[in-house]
Scaffold this motif. Structure first.
Motif, PDB file in Angstrom:
ATOM      1  N   ILE A  93       0.832  -1.205   0.000  1.00 27.32           N
ATOM      2  CA  ILE A  93       0.000   0.000   0.000  1.00 27.32           C
ATOM      3  C   ILE A  93       0.866   1.253   0.000  1.00 27.32           C
ATOM      4  CG2 ILE A  93      -1.657   1.327   1.342  1.00 27.32           C
ATOM      5  CD1 ILE A  93      -2.954  -1.246   2.167  1.00 27.32           C
ATOM      6  N   ILE A  94       0.526   2.199  -0.888  1.00 28.01           N
ATOM      7  CA  ILE A  94       1.250   3.471  -0.933  1.00 28.01           C
ATOM      8  C   ILE A  94       0.362   4.655  -0.549  1.00 28.01           C
ATOM      9  CG2 ILE A  94       2.943   2.676  -2.617  1.00 28.01           C
ATOM     10  CD1 ILE A  94       1.323   4.009  -4.808  1.00 28.01           C
ATOM     11  N   GLY A  95      -0.943   4.460  -0.465  1.00 22.04           N
ATOM     12  CA  GLY A  95      -1.832   5.532  -0.048  1.00 22.04           C
ATOM     13  C   GLY A  95      -3.261   5.054   0.053  1.00 22.04           C
ATOM     14  N   VAL A  96      -4.022   5.678   0.960  1.00 20.83           N
ATOM     15  CA  VAL A  96      -5.432   5.324   1.158  1.00 20.83           C
ATOM     16  C   VAL A  96      -6.249   6.611   1.206  1.00 20.83           C
ATOM     17  CG1 VAL A  96      -7.071   3.979   2.502  1.00 20.83           C
ATOM     18  CG2 VAL A  96      -4.635   3.423   2.608  1.00 20.83           C
ATOM     19  N   MET A  97      -7.402   6.603   0.538  1.00 17.01           N
ATOM     20  CA  MET A  97      -8.280   7.774   0.543  1.00 17.01           C
ATOM     21  C   MET A  97      -9.712   7.335   0.819  1.00 17.01           C
ATOM     22  SD  MET A  97      -8.977  10.596  -2.446  1.00 17.01           S
ATOM     23  CE  MET A  97      -7.466  11.504  -2.131  1.00 17.01           C
ATOM     24  N   ALA A  98     -10.354   7.997   1.772  1.00 16.09           N
ATOM     25  CA  ALA A  98     -11.786   7.789   2.024  1.00 16.09           C
ATOM     26  C   ALA A  98     -12.535   8.999   1.493  1.00 16.09           C
ATOM     27  CB  ALA A  98     -12.047   7.611   3.512  1.00 16.09           C
ATOM     28  N   GLN A  99     -13.779   8.810   1.119  1.00 15.51           N
ATOM     29  CA  GLN A  99     -14.524   9.951   0.600  1.00 15.51           C
ATOM     30  C   GLN A  99     -16.023   9.839   0.851  1.00 15.51           C
ATOM     31  OE1 GLN A  99     -13.477   9.076  -3.755  1.00 15.51           O
ATOM     32  NE2 GLN A  99     -15.520   9.965  -3.926  1.00 15.51           N
ATOM     33  N   ARG A 100     -16.671  11.004   0.809  1.00 18.11           N
ATOM     34  CA  ARG A 100     -18.120  11.130   0.891  1.00 18.11           C
ATOM     35  C   ARG A 100     -18.544  12.198  -0.100  1.00 18.11           C
ATOM     36  NH1 ARG A 100     -16.700   7.643   3.745  1.00 18.11           N
ATOM     37  NH2 ARG A 100     -17.369   7.086   5.853  1.00 18.11           N
ATOM     38  N   LEU A 101     -19.845  12.365  -0.284  1.00 14.93           N
ATOM     39  CA  LEU A 101     -20.373  13.434  -1.118  1.00 14.93           C
ATOM     40  C   LEU A 101     -21.266  14.342  -0.285  1.00 14.93           C
ATOM     41  CD1 LEU A 101     -21.357  11.509  -4.388  1.00 14.93           C
ATOM     42  CD2 LEU A 101     -19.355  12.967  -4.026  1.00 14.93           C
ATOM     43  N   VAL A 102     -21.068  15.646  -0.409  1.00 15.47           N
ATOM     44  CA  VAL A 102     -21.934  16.624   0.251  1.00 15.47           C
ATOM     45  C   VAL A 102     -22.632  17.451  -0.818  1.00 15.47           C
ATOM     46  CG1 VAL A 102     -20.573  16.791   2.363  1.00 15.47           C
ATOM     47  CG2 VAL A 102     -20.053  18.313   0.459  1.00 15.47           C
ATOM     48  N   ARG A 103     -23.788  17.969  -0.480  1.00 14.91           N
ATOM     49  CA  ARG A 103     -24.508  18.826  -1.414  1.00 14.91           C
ATOM     50  C   ARG A 103     -23.877  20.217  -1.437  1.00 14.91           C
ATOM     51  NH1 ARG A 103     -30.650  18.420   0.235  1.00 14.91           N
ATOM     52  NH2 ARG A 103     -29.740  18.460   2.320  1.00 14.91           N
ATOM     53  N   ARG A 104     -23.769  20.758  -2.646  1.00 15.80           N
ATOM     54  CA  ARG A 104     -23.172  22.074  -2.836  1.00 15.80           C
ATOM     55  C   ARG A 104     -24.250  23.159  -2.729  1.00 15.80           C
ATOM     56  NH1 ARG A 104     -18.552  23.854  -5.943  1.00 15.80           N
ATOM     57  NH2 ARG A 104     -18.233  21.711  -6.686  1.00 15.80           N
ATOM     58  N   ILE A 105     -23.930  24.258  -2.056  1.00 13.13           N
ATOM     59  CA  ILE A 105     -24.871  25.372  -1.945  1.00 13.13           C
ATOM     60  C   ILE A 105     -25.138  25.951  -3.332  1.00 13.13           C
ATOM     61  CG2 ILE A 105     -25.245  27.681  -0.986  1.00 13.13           C
ATOM     62  CD1 ILE A 105     -23.475  26.883   1.362  1.00 13.13           C
ATOM     63  N   CYS A 106     -26.400  26.188  -3.636  1.00 10.84           N
ATOM     64  CA  CYS A 106     -26.792  26.749  -4.926  1.00 10.84           C
ATOM     65  C   CYS A 106     -26.186  28.139  -5.095  1.00 10.84           C
ATOM     66  CB  CYS A 106     -28.320  26.815  -5.027  1.00 10.84           C
ATOM     67  SG  CYS A 106     -28.916  27.596  -6.542  1.00 10.84           S
ATOM     68  N   GLU A 107     -25.509  28.366  -6.208  1.00 10.59           N
ATOM     69  CA  GLU A 107     -24.871  29.652  -6.452  1.00 10.59           C
ATOM     70  C   GLU A 107     -25.880  30.758  -6.698  1.00 10.59           C
ATOM     71  OE1 GLU A 107     -22.233  29.056  -9.698  1.00 10.59           O
ATOM     72  OE2 GLU A 107     -20.823  27.794  -8.570  1.00 10.59           O
ATOM     73  N   HIS A 108     -27.091  30.419  -7.127  1.00 11.91           N
ATOM     74  CA  HIS A 108     -28.087  31.433  -7.459  1.00 11.91           C
ATOM     75  C   HIS A 108     -28.778  32.002  -6.220  1.00 11.91           C
ATOM     76  CE1 HIS A 108     -28.695  30.958 -12.023  1.00 11.91           C
ATOM     77  NE2 HIS A 108     -27.558  30.400 -11.695  1.00 11.91           N
ATOM     78  N   CYS A 109     -28.820  31.259  -5.135  1.00 10.79           N
ATOM     79  CA  CYS A 109     -29.474  31.776  -3.917  1.00 10.79           C
ATOM     80  C   CYS A 109     -28.535  31.701  -2.718  1.00 10.79           C
ATOM     81  CB  CYS A 109     -30.780  31.028  -3.641  1.00 10.79           C
ATOM     82  SG  CYS A 109     -30.608  29.227  -3.456  1.00 10.79           S
ATOM     83  N   HIS A 110     -27.238  31.759  -2.986  1.00  9.23           N
ATOM     84  CA  HIS A 110     -26.187  31.703  -1.972  1.00  9.23           C
ATOM     85  C   HIS A 110     -26.288  32.930  -1.071  1.00  9.23           C
ATOM     86  CE1 HIS A 110     -22.071  31.713  -0.368  1.00  9.23           C
ATOM     87  NE2 HIS A 110     -21.996  30.435  -0.733  1.00  9.23           N
ATOM     88  N   SER A 111     -26.307  32.740   0.253  1.00 15.89           N
ATOM     89  CA  SER A 111     -26.380  33.867   1.187  1.00 15.89           C
ATOM     90  C   SER A 111     -25.599  33.532   2.457  1.00 15.89           C
ATOM     91  CB  SER A 111     -27.831  34.203   1.534  1.00 15.89           C
ATOM     92  OG  SER A 111     -28.439  33.132   2.242  1.00 15.89           O
ATOM     93  N   SER A 112     -25.256  34.553   3.215  1.00 14.59           N
ATOM     94  CA  SER A 112     -24.493  34.368   4.456  1.00 14.59           C
ATOM     95  C   SER A 112     -25.347  34.725   5.663  1.00 14.59           C
ATOM     96  CB  SER A 112     -23.226  35.227   4.438  1.00 14.59           C
ATOM     97  OG  SER A 112     -23.562  36.593   4.377  1.00 14.59           O
ATOM     98  N   PHE A 113     -24.945  34.231   6.820  1.00 15.36           N
ATOM     99  CA  PHE A 113     -25.620  34.562   8.072  1.00 15.36           C
ATOM    100  C   PHE A 113     -24.616  34.426   9.208  1.00 15.36           C
ATOM    101  CE2 PHE A 113     -25.948  30.034   7.493  1.00 15.36           C
ATOM    102  CZ  PHE A 113     -25.824  29.486   8.762  1.00 15.36           C
ATOM    103  N   ASP A 114     -24.947  35.009  10.359  1.00 16.68           N
ATOM    104  CA  ASP A 114     -24.050  34.958  11.514  1.00 16.68           C
ATOM    105  C   ASP A 114     -24.168  33.615  12.215  1.00 16.68           C
ATOM    106  OD1 ASP A 114     -23.054  37.566  11.216  1.00 16.68           O
ATOM    107  OD2 ASP A 114     -24.838  38.409  12.164  1.00 16.68           O
ATOM    108  N   ALA A 115     -23.033  32.970  12.457  1.00 15.06           N
ATOM    109  CA  ALA A 115     -23.027  31.683  13.157  1.00 15.06           C
ATOM    110  C   ALA A 115     -23.377  31.884  14.629  1.00 15.06           C
ATOM    111  CB  ALA A 115     -21.650  31.041  13.027  1.00 15.06           C
ATOM    112  N   ASN A 116     -24.220  30.987  15.167  1.00 15.74           N
ATOM    113  CA  ASN A 116     -24.553  31.072  16.588  1.00 15.74           C
ATOM    114  C   ASN A 116     -23.493  30.354  17.426  1.00 15.74           C
ATOM    115  OD1 ASN A 116     -25.141  28.276  16.513  1.00 15.74           O
ATOM    116  ND2 ASN A 116     -27.285  28.672  15.970  1.00 15.74           N
ATOM    117  N   ARG A 117     -23.707  30.320  18.721  1.00 13.93           N
ATOM    118  CA  ARG A 117     -22.721  29.749  19.642  1.00 13.93           C
ATOM    119  C   ARG A 117     -22.453  28.270  19.337  1.00 13.93           C
ATOM    120  NH1 ARG A 117     -20.983  30.982  24.925  1.00 13.93           N
ATOM    121  NH2 ARG A 117     -20.353  29.133  26.138  1.00 13.93           N
ATOM    122  N   ALA A 118     -23.537  27.492  19.123  1.00 19.86           N
ATOM    123  CA  ALA A 118     -23.378  26.057  18.863  1.00 19.86           C
ATOM    124  C   ALA A 118     -22.639  25.823  17.557  1.00 19.86           C
ATOM    125  CB  ALA A 118     -24.749  25.379  18.835  1.00 19.86           C
TER     126      ALA A 118
END
Length: 560
Positions: free
Chosen positions: A436-461
């Protein structure tokens, strides 16, 4: 086209922003509108200042409904003639088809309230509006009603009203047309799978879009047999067999693109259930740069795949994108002077210049049997679609030690988990540590839509989950607010999250000593390996995905 003030304002603002209109032109158009009685939007289109297509897209965004390109998606012929020609042309409306027990109507102006009244008076079922360019609706009308007149069809007298039956009964559905329409719709909505599921009282159709199941259609339960038979015929399956699982495939041409459709049929208590997996045959555009790897990870992986020999393992659950990563890696190193052979079950995409072998257990072509034979063909690179048993694992490790570069996948939750999995399969520690010379694990996440992308303030949690000091203020996170393009979900498309563990002498020694997964994981973290959760949070900080997505796909992260 009587656009409301708000929608008309959006159109004018967009034209001013692009310097395609000036105040003098607007005054001239408004005067013409007052003199002729034509809406401002109509005059803009007539003067070629804006196109019908762009007007329709702005309407879709304004009303929060779907834009439908009728040049790519053809309406159901049976439903087109359900609306009298005079009503269709007066309201610039065509009935596109039937979805989940209701109708879908394509309109040029969704703000016209008379359309809703007309449809409610004529059809005794809910109706969903989509927006299409006006010129496309006119083209569909000309073609449908003109052809019907040539055939002498009684268009205005075959209309289903509240007092008459639907034009298509459960027994009268043309399931060949319905299946074609279903596949085209799924391709248009970027679905990876179609699930056809008989229930107690109906036949439910769901699409998997960006990893999530979406209910799309429903048919009478009596339509199940006809639809399943149609699929079996296309996939060259036995239509008389209803008691055991069946697998097949067929091709479908959708929007000038050939789609390879993998078919799986299984009997249930309510009838036969079908899953159609949609695979675009052309994967030439897939490359490592588009998968979502962070720059440092991608560069390290690119160096790894150019090594002359050794084995590289890609791990993750079903549907985590392992095959796509393997195809992208092969495309990167594919060259005339390199001999590449793959063993796959099934062969998902055809790669020019690569010899691909399809597993077929009925004829003795298993992963192990094929791998044993392939080594005698003197390949430079071997790809093993999946290591499923001890024999395949041993052969893959041995092939990597005899001068071959081997790519393989394993179903494990983490990268280091693949090492202990091989040891559990009775692979000798010296073989694992040497090959073995290398190992990679992976998952897929959904990408935020570029057309309705917006920001907000992160809460404490949220700050705590991100590992950000609680006293720090003005921390921004990102999300999609939902728009017509992303189907109000806030997400559009997916990207990979990766855990890359280079195989160094220290890790090799731990394998020789049969260390536990936890011990090897701790060692990898201490020596700078980027874990799944870390990579996911990096994408959250960059505004590519949401914190909720990062947590959802990395809950198996052994370190958290």
């Amino acid at each position: 086209m009587s656009a409301p003030i708000a929608a008309q304002g959006k159109i004018l603002n967009r034209l001013f922003e692009r310097n395609e209109m000036n105040p003098a032109q607007l005054r001239s158009i408004k005067i013409e509108s007052e003199l002729t009685g034509q809406p401002v939007v109509n005059i803009l289109v007539q003067r070629d200042i804006i196109s019908d297509s762009e007007v329709a897209q702005i309407f879709a965004e304004h009303y929060g409904i779907r834009f439908l390109d009728l040049s790519r998606r053809k309406p159901s012929t049976g439903w087109l003639l359900a609306l009298p020609e005079n009503d269709s042309r007066l309201h610039r409306c065509v009935i596109f088809g039937e979805v989940a027990g209701g109708l879908v109507a394509a309109v040029a102006d969704p703000g016209d309230s008379s359309i809703h009244h007309m449809l409610a008076a004529r059809f005794d079922r809910p109706t969903q509006l989509v927006v299409s360019p006006a010129y496309q609706i006119v083209q569909v009308q000309d073609e449908a009603y003109g052809h019907a007149r040539q055939k002498g069809a009684r268009i205005a007298h075959s209309v289903p009203t509240k007092q008459s039956a639907s034009p298509v009964s459960a027994a009268g559905l043309n399931m060949a047309e319905q299946l074609d329409s279903m596949i085209d719709e799924a391709v248009d909505r970027r679905a990876s799978d179609i699930h056809i599921e008989p229930e107690d009282d109906r036949l439910r159709v769901r699409y998997r879009i960006d990893g999530r199941m979406i209910e799309a259609r429903a048919y009478p339960l009596e339509a199940t047999a006809a639809l399943v038979s149609r699929i079996k015929v296309l996939a060259n399956l036995d239509i008389t067999e209803h008691r055991k699982p069946l697998d097949g495939r067929f091709a479908h041409l959708s929007f000038e693109q050939t789609i390879d459709i993998r078919t799986a049929v299984i009997p249930t208590v309510n009838g036969e259930r079908v899953t159609l997996r949609l695979l675009a045959m052309d994967r030439s555009a897939v490359n490592l740069e588009h998968l979502g790897m962070e720059l440092e990870t991608r560069q390290a992986f690119e160096r790894l795949i150019r090594r002359p020999h050794g084995i590289i393992l890609i791990t993750g659950p079903t549907g985590s994108g392992k095959s796509t990563t393997l195809y992208a890696a092969l495309a990167q190193i594919n060259a005339v002077d390199r001999h590449i052979i793959t063993i796959e079950d099934p062969v998902e995409y055809h790669i020019p210049g690569v010899n691909q072998v399809q597993v077929d257990s009925a004829y003795g072509v298993t992963f192990a049997a094929a791998l044993r034979s392939i080594v005698r063909h003197d390949p430079d690179v071997i790809m093993v679609g999946e290591i499923r048993d001890e024999e395949t694992a041993h052969l893959a490790l041995e092939a990597s030690l005899t001068g071959h570069l081997v790519f393989a996948t394993l179903h494990t939750n983490s990268a280091v988990g693949a090492l202990t999995r091989l040891l559990d399969m009775d692979c000798e520690p010296y073989l694992v540590s040497s090959a073995i010379i290398g190992v990679m694990a992976q998952r897929l996440v959904r990408r935020i839509c570029e057309h309705c992308h917006s920001s907000f303030d992160a809460n404490r949690a949220e700050r705590q989950m991100m590992g950000i000091p609680l006293e720090r203020e003005n921390v921004k996170l990102f999300r999609g607010t939902g728009c017509a393009r992303c189907g109000r979900s806030g997400y559009y498309d997916r990207l990979g999250v990766y855990e890359y563990v280079p195989f160094d002498p220290g890790l090799s020694e731990m394998v020789m000593n049969k260390a536990s997964t936890e011990e090897m994981y701790a060692y990898a973290v201490k020596h700078g390996a980027v874990m799944l959760r870390d990579d996911a949070l990096a994408k959250v900080r960059r505004g590519l995905t949401t914190l909720e997505e990062a947590v959802r796909v990395t809950t198996v992260d052994i370190s958290r």
